[in-house]
Design an enzyme around this catalytic site. Structure first.
Site, PDB file in Angstrom:
ATOM      1  N   ASP A   1       0.870  -1.182   0.000  1.00 12.46           N
ATOM      2  CA  ASP A   1       0.000   0.000   0.000  1.00 12.46           C
ATOM      3  C   ASP A   1       0.911   1.237   0.000  1.00 12.46           C
ATOM      4  O   ASP A   1       2.128   1.145   0.164  1.00 12.46           O
ATOM      5  CB  ASP A   1      -0.960  -0.009   1.191  1.00 12.46           C
ATOM      6  CG  ASP A   1      -2.174   0.899   0.931  1.00 12.46           C
ATOM      7  OD1 ASP A   1      -2.117   1.731  -0.007  1.00 12.46           O
ATOM      8  OD2 ASP A   1      -3.189   0.792   1.646  1.00 12.46           O
TER       9      ASP A   1
HETATM   10  C1  BGC Z   1      -5.059   3.234   0.227  1.00 11.49           C
HETATM   11  C2  BGC Z   1      -5.264   2.195  -0.848  1.00 11.49           C
HETATM   12  C3  BGC Z   1      -5.158   2.838  -2.207  1.00 11.49           C
HETATM   13  C4  BGC Z   1      -3.812   3.517  -2.304  1.00 11.49           C
HETATM   14  C5  BGC Z   1      -3.548   4.146  -3.659  1.00 11.49           C
HETATM   15  C6  BGC Z   1      -3.824   4.073   0.003  1.00 11.49           C
HETATM   16  O1  BGC Z   1      -3.772   5.157   0.853  1.00 11.49           O
HETATM   17  O2  BGC Z   1      -4.985   2.588   1.475  1.00 11.49           O
HETATM   18  O3  BGC Z   1      -6.508   1.576  -0.687  1.00 11.49           O
HETATM   19  O4  BGC Z   1      -5.334   1.871  -3.194  1.00 11.49           O
HETATM   20  O5  BGC Z   1      -3.749   4.527  -1.333  1.00 11.49           O
HETATM   21  O6  BGC Z   1      -4.344   5.231  -3.878  1.00 11.49           O
END
Ligand code: BGC
Length: 737
Positions: A262
């Site tokens: 993530d």
């Molecule tokens: C979130 C994810 C997301 C990623 C990219 C993160 O902050 O937890 O769910 O896919 O950002 O945007």
């Protein structure tokens, strides 16, 4: 490209090129001239821009084509860049948020919605979406419940698998499809106290039996990526959890696609105090098998020295790079690096009448009717006051519909004006109050303030006046789009004070009161539920909000949504979920009500349980009839058929969702009081009946046993068939060896 050509390409790449395939940079890298302060920075910026394997957050066909062209020219091996984005419940056309999709109990709607999202996003240059989120959610305080399909592992698995099917189609090389990413592995939904990014403590048993379940189906469906979660699981952050990623995800679940961290999660292992520094974090993540570092500098800055010093084996790197190259190859990027992106095509396919029709269908099916006293709904009035901050509010999507223009969403006022245009019904409109208690920009509400500004006093006076002249008030309340989603945990799951004041003042008028609630999470609704004649949960419905809601409220269609998450009486019950344990003291003993499992001030059960939702008709269900009472485990074809007769005894055509739950009465580990194992939707006209049957097989009785295997255990079971998870309509059967 053939596999041997990919391998040849890999062996021809420099160490730096290979490392950079595992680096994902944010979109700004290509949009802004990087703020460089010296030669070293400039070199780094150039390296990111022309060697990074993937980029996050860009869309727009022309822009992406231009970036790709420039990138491929400069890249030493002309390997295409991969474009990823969060397309969660819409790219242009907005479908109801995932939690609302859970309420449809209709995976086919989610499959079709994902198909539309893939088509729109792909034409707009996107090749991978960070969806579905298959996290099991049990705590309404956690803002990200809006992105999940709810508290049931079985339902989550079905919905997430359907989304993967819709996004990926038969082949991700097809320009109408994108690769899907199952997230957030694992157990992100178990964040302590519902506080986002927080720790998760789960026994291995609960992890396997409950939390991993939802990820299994979409992974078996062939999702091409998985994303690590931010949380540590029993002390080990996911992005450095070798056991979780290599043993469980890859070996046990058979996942062989790309594992991406993530956002910044590899780097965050330093903040957790799990990695000494970014270099240590990079080593831990490589050991765990994380292929792509999303937006941290750990791989780009330290993999080179880790490999040269012998602390990370180059074979590990090659394995990860090959997975990234395979994904690019399977997307067909070596042949068409734009994957069909085209501004013209985007115009053609996006926001089409067919997609809007599907979005409308999804809204209608996702609305959940919690109360309907004296058949207050459907509306039957010649003079209506439509009041509340949601009358004209366009932002009825979630904070994760990032590319969607909320201005295109149909408001309630627009839909009501259309619906009542040629009738003699009089409708008046008023906002009644602001959406939030104060007008701070991001919706960080100040709760329980009892001073309201003049603007709100004026809006209230206006609303009360139009309520006076109407016989029915439709009150449109709710959380704002930014009160659920990432980093939006709450300790109070009530509506803003300013809306509660409006509610109470309107109530005092004594009119028929229909309350519509827009929300991305379960809320405490006691006063609203007690004092309204009808309450309809609208979630975050998106493009067709106004039309879908108006169709249900006016009775064009009957509501059929069922709660995908329990709505509590009070927030103090959280985490709250129907598939809980019985405890050793489930019921008050006669004459001694003290020492049982209970709250002094509130029932144990939800105010509205999982699976609950009314229709405009009345349904009856017969006792459960089993064709036999014993199932033999050693005979794989054996099954018991459970049958009920469902009758529409009301006066409207309606769709009911018949739900099958099973309880394993005695297990080698304690079993939940009920678990959803199947459901069927049936539409019946007034006076009509139908028999609904479910086949019960050994497979449905399996769980993670004390021996840590997924198996069933001979013994007694109860099977429940009803219209929600509180049903007691049951029979017993036995599983024999
Ligand atoms: C979130 C994810 C997301 C990623 C990219 C993160 O902050 O937890 O769910 O896919 O950002 O945007």
């Amino acid at each position: 490209m053939k596999r041997e050509d990919l391998l040849a390409l890999l062996s021809d790449m420099s160490l730096e090129e290979k490392i950079m395939q595992l680096v994902q940079v944010p979109g700004q890298t290509y949009e802004e001239s990087a703020a460089v302060t010296g030669l070293a920075d400039m070199e780094k910026a150039e390296k990111s821009k022309y060697l990074a394997g993937s980029v996050l957050g860009l869309h727009g066909a022309d822009k992406i084509i231009a970036i790709q062209k420039d990138y491929m020219q400069k890249h030493p091996h002309h390997i295409p860049l991969l474009f990823m984005l969060d397309v969660i419940h819409g790219h242009d056309t907005v479908f109801p948020c995932p939690l609302a999709q859970g309420a449809t109990f209709d995976p086919e709607i989610s499959r079709k919605a994902a198909e539309v999202q893939a088509k729109e996003a792909s034409a707009d240059g996107v090749q991978v979406t960070f969806s579905p989120m298959a996290d099991l959610v049990r705590d309404a305080r956690w803002g990200r419940v809006v992105e999940s399909t709810g508290e049931d592992p079985y339902l989550n698995g079905l919905m997430a698998a359907a989304m993967v099917k819709g996004y990926q189609g038969d082949s991700i090389a097809d320009k109408d499809h994108v690769a899907a990413c199952v997230k957030h592995f694992a157990a992100y939904g178990a964040a302590e106290a519902g506080r986002d990014y927080n720790n998760c403590e789960l026994s291995e048993h609960t992890l396997r039996d409950q939390y991993l379940h939802g990820y299994r189906r979409p992974i078996s469906e062939g999702a091409r990526l998985v994303m690590t979660s931010f949380n540590p699981l029993n002390g080990i952050p996911s992005s450095g959890n070798k056991w979780l990623m290599r043993d469980i995800l890859r070996k046990e679940m058979g996942f062989n696609g790309v594992l991406i961290s993530d956002w910044g999660a590899i780097g965050e292992m330093v903040d957790w105090g799990f990695a000494e520094d970014l270099k240590d974090a990079a080593k831990l993540a490589m050991d765990a098998g994380v292929d792509i570092d999303m937006c941290a500098d750990s791989y780009s800055d330290y993999l080179d020295s880790l490999i040269k010093e012998g602390n990370v084996k180059e074979e590990l790197l090659d394995e990860a790079v090959l997975r990234v190259l395979e994904l690019k190859n399977d997307l067909g990027l070596f042949e068409d690096p734009y994957h069909g992106a085209s501004a013209e095509r985007y115009k053609e396919v996006s926001f089409s009448p067919e997609s809007r029709e599907l979005a409308l269908d999804a809204v209608r099916k996702s609305l959940v009717l919690l109360e309907n006293r004296n058949n207050a709904l459907p509306l039957n009035s010649k003079s209506i006051a439509l009041i509340g901050p949601y009358v004209d509010e366009k932002n009825t999507q979630s904070s994760w519909a990032i590319t969607c223009d909320a201005d295109k969403n149909v408001t309630l006022r627009t839909a009501f004006e259309e619906a009542f245009k040629e009738t003699d019904t009089k409708i008046k409109y008023s906002a009644g109050c602001t959406l939030l208690d104060n007008d701070s920009d991001l919706g960080f509400t100040t709760y329980h303030s009892d001073t309201f500004d003049e603007d709100n006093d004026r809006l209230l006076a206006e609303a009360l006046e139009i309520a006076n002249s109407a016989d029915t008030v439709v009150l449109c309340l709710g959380e704002s789009a930014f009160q659920s989603g990432e980093s939006t945990s709450k300790t109070r799951i009530t509506l803003p004070e300013v809306q509660l004041r409006l509610f109470n003042e309107i109530c005092a008028k004594g009119k028929k009161l229909i309350t519509l609630i827009f929300t991305g999470r379960p809320l405490e609704l006691n006063e609203i539920a007690d004092k309204s004649d009808a309450v309809l949960i609208c979630w975050r419905p998106g493009t067709e909000s106004g039309h879908g809601i108006c169709d249900v409220v006016t009775g064009k269609v009957s509501p059929q949504g069922k709660l995908p998450m329990s709505f509590p009486w009070y927030v103090g019950q959280e985490p709250l979920y129907y598939n809980r344990f019985n405890t050793g003291r489930p019921k008050p003993v006669e004459g001694d009500t003290i020492f049982t499992t209970r709250y002094l001030d509130c029932p144990n059960e939800a105010r509205y349980p999982f699976g609950y939702g009314l229709t405009y008709s009345d349904f009856e269900i017969s006792e459960v009839v089993l064709d036999k009472e014993k199932l033999t485990k050693s005979n794989p074809d054996d099954k018991i058929t459970a049958t009920v007769k469902v009758s529409n005894v009301g006066d409207k055509c309606a769709t009911q969702t018949v739900q099958l739950y099973i309880r394993d009465m005695v297990g080698s580990t304690v079993r939940p009081i009920k678990e959803l194992k199947g459901f069927k939707k049936i539409t019946l006209k007034p006076g009509e009946s139908a028999e609904i049957s479910f086949a019960i097989t050994d497979d449905m009785l399996k769980f993670w046993t004390a021996a840590n295997i997924y198996d069933s255990e001979p013994g007694k079971f109860s099977v429940f068939v009803g219209f929600d998870s509180a049903t007691e309509n049951s029979q017993e059967f036995e599983l024999l060896d």
